[in-house]
Scaffold this motif. Structure first.
Motif, PDB file in Angstrom:
ATOM      1  N   LEU A  54     -16.760  37.512 -12.784  1.00 37.23           N
ATOM      2  CA  LEU A  54     -18.026  37.805 -12.115  1.00 37.23           C
ATOM      3  C   LEU A  54     -18.655  36.545 -11.520  1.00 37.23           C
ATOM      4  O   LEU A  54     -18.453  35.441 -12.037  1.00 37.23           O
ATOM      5  CB  LEU A  54     -18.996  38.453 -13.108  1.00 37.23           C
ATOM      6  CG  LEU A  54     -18.510  39.771 -13.726  1.00 37.23           C
ATOM      7  CD1 LEU A  54     -19.493  40.266 -14.779  1.00 37.23           C
ATOM      8  CD2 LEU A  54     -18.305  40.829 -12.647  1.00 37.23           C
ATOM      9  N   PRO A  55     -19.418  36.689 -10.431  1.00 40.55           N
ATOM     10  CA  PRO A  55     -20.072  35.535  -9.817  1.00 40.55           C
ATOM     11  C   PRO A  55     -20.917  34.767 -10.827  1.00 40.55           C
ATOM     12  O   PRO A  55     -21.667  35.341 -11.610  1.00 40.55           O
ATOM     13  CB  PRO A  55     -20.961  36.175  -8.736  1.00 40.55           C
ATOM     14  CG  PRO A  55     -20.275  37.455  -8.402  1.00 40.55           C
ATOM     15  CD  PRO A  55     -19.698  37.945  -9.691  1.00 40.55           C
ATOM     16  N   GLY A  56     -20.768  33.449 -10.804  1.00 38.48           N
ATOM     17  CA  GLY A  56     -21.555  32.598 -11.686  1.00 38.48           C
ATOM     18  C   GLY A  56     -21.013  32.462 -13.088  1.00 38.48           C
ATOM     19  O   GLY A  56     -21.570  31.712 -13.900  1.00 38.48           O
ATOM     20  N   LEU A  85     -14.254  30.053  -6.477  1.00 33.61           N
ATOM     21  CA  LEU A  85     -13.389  28.937  -6.865  1.00 33.61           C
ATOM     22  C   LEU A  85     -13.770  27.673  -6.097  1.00 33.61           C
ATOM     23  O   LEU A  85     -14.053  27.727  -4.903  1.00 33.61           O
ATOM     24  CB  LEU A  85     -11.924  29.282  -6.577  1.00 33.61           C
ATOM     25  CG  LEU A  85     -11.340  30.435  -7.393  1.00 33.61           C
ATOM     26  CD1 LEU A  85     -10.006  30.870  -6.796  1.00 33.61           C
ATOM     27  CD2 LEU A  85     -11.177  30.031  -8.852  1.00 33.61           C
ATOM     28  N   ARG A  86     -13.723  26.544  -6.790  1.00 31.82           N
ATOM     29  CA  ARG A  86     -14.090  25.278  -6.144  1.00 31.82           C
ATOM     30  C   ARG A  86     -13.009  24.806  -5.164  1.00 31.82           C
ATOM     31  O   ARG A  86     -13.296  24.449  -4.033  1.00 31.82           O
ATOM     32  CB  ARG A  86     -14.316  24.192  -7.193  1.00 31.82           C
ATOM     33  CG  ARG A  86     -15.540  24.375  -8.069  1.00 31.82           C
ATOM     34  CD  ARG A  86     -15.809  23.104  -8.869  1.00 31.82           C
ATOM     35  NE  ARG A  86     -14.643  22.654  -9.596  1.00 31.82           N
ATOM     36  CZ  ARG A  86     -14.302  23.064 -10.815  1.00 31.82           C
ATOM     37  NH1 ARG A  86     -15.058  23.970 -11.438  1.00 31.82           N
ATOM     38  NH2 ARG A  86     -13.223  22.600 -11.421  1.00 31.82           N
ATOM     39  N   ASP A  87     -11.761  24.777  -5.662  1.00 32.69           N
ATOM     40  CA  ASP A  87     -10.714  24.172  -4.854  1.00 32.69           C
ATOM     41  C   ASP A  87      -9.340  24.582  -5.368  1.00 32.69           C
ATOM     42  O   ASP A  87      -9.212  25.355  -6.331  1.00 32.69           O
ATOM     43  CB  ASP A  87     -10.838  22.639  -4.867  1.00 32.69           C
ATOM     44  CG  ASP A  87     -10.980  22.063  -6.277  1.00 32.69           C
ATOM     45  OD1 ASP A  87     -10.393  22.650  -7.224  1.00 32.69           O
ATOM     46  OD2 ASP A  87     -11.684  21.060  -6.439  1.00 32.69           O
ATOM     47  N   ARG A  88      -8.305  24.051  -4.720  1.00 32.72           N
ATOM     48  CA  ARG A  88      -6.927  24.361  -5.081  1.00 32.72           C
ATOM     49  C   ARG A  88      -6.610  23.930  -6.513  1.00 32.72           C
ATOM     50  O   ARG A  88      -5.901  24.634  -7.237  1.00 32.72           O
ATOM     51  CB  ARG A  88      -5.977  23.668  -4.093  1.00 32.72           C
ATOM     52  CG  ARG A  88      -4.503  23.958  -4.352  1.00 32.72           C
ATOM     53  CD  ARG A  88      -3.621  23.176  -3.403  1.00 32.72           C
ATOM     54  NE  ARG A  88      -2.213  23.396  -3.694  1.00 32.72           N
ATOM     55  CZ  ARG A  88      -1.471  24.357  -3.147  1.00 32.72           C
ATOM     56  NH1 ARG A  88      -2.019  25.174  -2.249  1.00 32.72           N
ATOM     57  NH2 ARG A  88      -0.201  24.484  -3.477  1.00 32.72           N
ATOM     58  N   ILE A 118     -18.444  28.919  -2.878  1.00 31.84           N
ATOM     59  CA  ILE A 118     -18.869  27.679  -3.543  1.00 31.84           C
ATOM     60  C   ILE A 118     -17.866  26.564  -3.303  1.00 31.84           C
ATOM     61  O   ILE A 118     -18.156  25.398  -3.585  1.00 31.84           O
ATOM     62  CB  ILE A 118     -19.065  27.888  -5.059  1.00 31.84           C
ATOM     63  CG1 ILE A 118     -17.710  28.105  -5.751  1.00 31.84           C
ATOM     64  CG2 ILE A 118     -20.002  29.035  -5.341  1.00 31.84           C
ATOM     65  CD1 ILE A 118     -17.803  28.011  -7.262  1.00 31.84           C
ATOM     66  N   GLY A 119     -16.696  26.931  -2.765  1.00 34.79           N
ATOM     67  CA  GLY A 119     -15.658  25.933  -2.546  1.00 34.79           C
ATOM     68  C   GLY A 119     -14.897  26.164  -1.265  1.00 34.79           C
ATOM     69  O   GLY A 119     -15.458  26.597  -0.253  1.00 34.79           O
TER      70      GLY A 119
END
Length: 306
Positions: A54-56, A85-88, A118-119
């Motif tokens: 879930l978000p957050g 997700l922030r990144d890979r 967010i990413g």
């Protein structure tokens, strides 16, 4: 229990209903999972259980629930929410944890319910194209379906995304399927399936089914999801205060879907996915009863649980 309205009454057999519900799965959130001592108390071994992201929330909450499900002999299918997700690197670590700790072989990749990423991932397709699923030996992948549209995505963009996912499935090692939001109107679902098939969809489909719940509860979840025709039906029911605490059961929805599937041999619907809005135990018991054929057909359509 009251029955959710569907399309014009059709004659359906118990065998057709059993066949339609024979492949079913259910969903659990980390919060609701915390209230379950053992999934073995509710489910047969090997049952497919989706775990929300879930978000957050902390993605490790999803990992922990997936690990519990695996240890209880179930098949966990965690959600991977692209826009959360922030990144890979985070995606890689998350998939590594799911594969090593929960022996995950299947995931549901969604955009996720946030307006702004967010990413670095803005869509599920971007996650699918990373190659990280294959790296972690995850080859079965669900993607979102929208029989009633989406408040966040235009019909044109939904159609284009589905085409791209079909193309990716053909050229990659991924075995992909569509899993839909929950619905209440069988006619809308069957019309949508025929339409996307005409437009080139070849991915098998799992239809979201709302488990038995009160009108008040269903209205709350329908409002959050913003689903069209079903939202109008639920809104109409919710205006009657006396009906707010009445349990609504998806008997007619399931019966009409089962008949539609049986009458169209090319129908791509092959699986029902239950959303336990009225409680995990109640919904799992309901799904098990229908799948086993412990039902009695009613003269006016639908069925009752024996």
């Amino acid at each position: 229990m009251r029955r959710l309205k569907g399309i014009t009454k059709m004659t359906v057999t118990i065998e057709e209903i059993k066949q339609a519900v024979s492949q079913w799965s259910i969903e659990v959130t980390p919060a609701s999972a915390a209230k379950i001592d053992s999934f073995c108390n509710y489910l047969d071994p090997g049952t497919t259980v989706n775990v929300t992201f879930l978000p957050g929330s902390d993605p490790m909450d999803t990992v922990l629930v997936a690990e519990r499900l695996h240890n209880d002999g179930m098949c966990p299918v965690p959600h991977i929410a692209a826009r959360s997700l922030r990144d890979r690197e985070q995606l890689d670590d998350l998939l590594a944890a799911l594969a090593s700790r929960a022996k995950v072989k299947e995931v549901l990749v969604i955009g996720g319910g946030v307006d702004k990423p967010i990413g670095e991932y803005a869509s599920s397709l971007e996650v699918l194209e990373t190659g990280l699923l294959q790296k972690h030996k995850i080859f079965t992948v669900g993607v979102a379906g929208h029989p009633e549209g989406s408040p966040d995505i235009s019909e044109k963009n939904i159609g284009e995304a589905l085409k791209l996912k079909n193309d990716l499935a053909k050229k990659s090692e991924l075995s992909m399927y569509i899993e839909t939001q929950f619905c209440f109107d069988a006619a809308v679902v069957l019309d949508w399936e025929r339409r996307v098939r005409r437009e080139g969809n070849e991915l098998p489909i799992r239809i979201g089914i709302p488990g038995p719940a009160t009108i008040k509860t269903l209205f709350r979840f329908a409002k959050i999801s913003g689903i069209g025709p079903s939202m109008r039906f639920i809104s109409k029911q919710a205006r009657n205060v006396a009906k707010l605490v009445t349990i609504q059961s998806p008997h007619m929805l399931i019966a009409n879907l089962a008949k539609g599937m049986a009458e169209d041999q090319n129908c791509l619907i092959e699986h029902f996915h239950f959303y336990p809005f009225g409680g995990f135990g109640k919904t799992s018991e309901y799904a098990s009863s229908v799948a086993s054929g412990s039902i009695a057909l009613l003269p006016k359509g639908g069925f009752d649980i024996l």
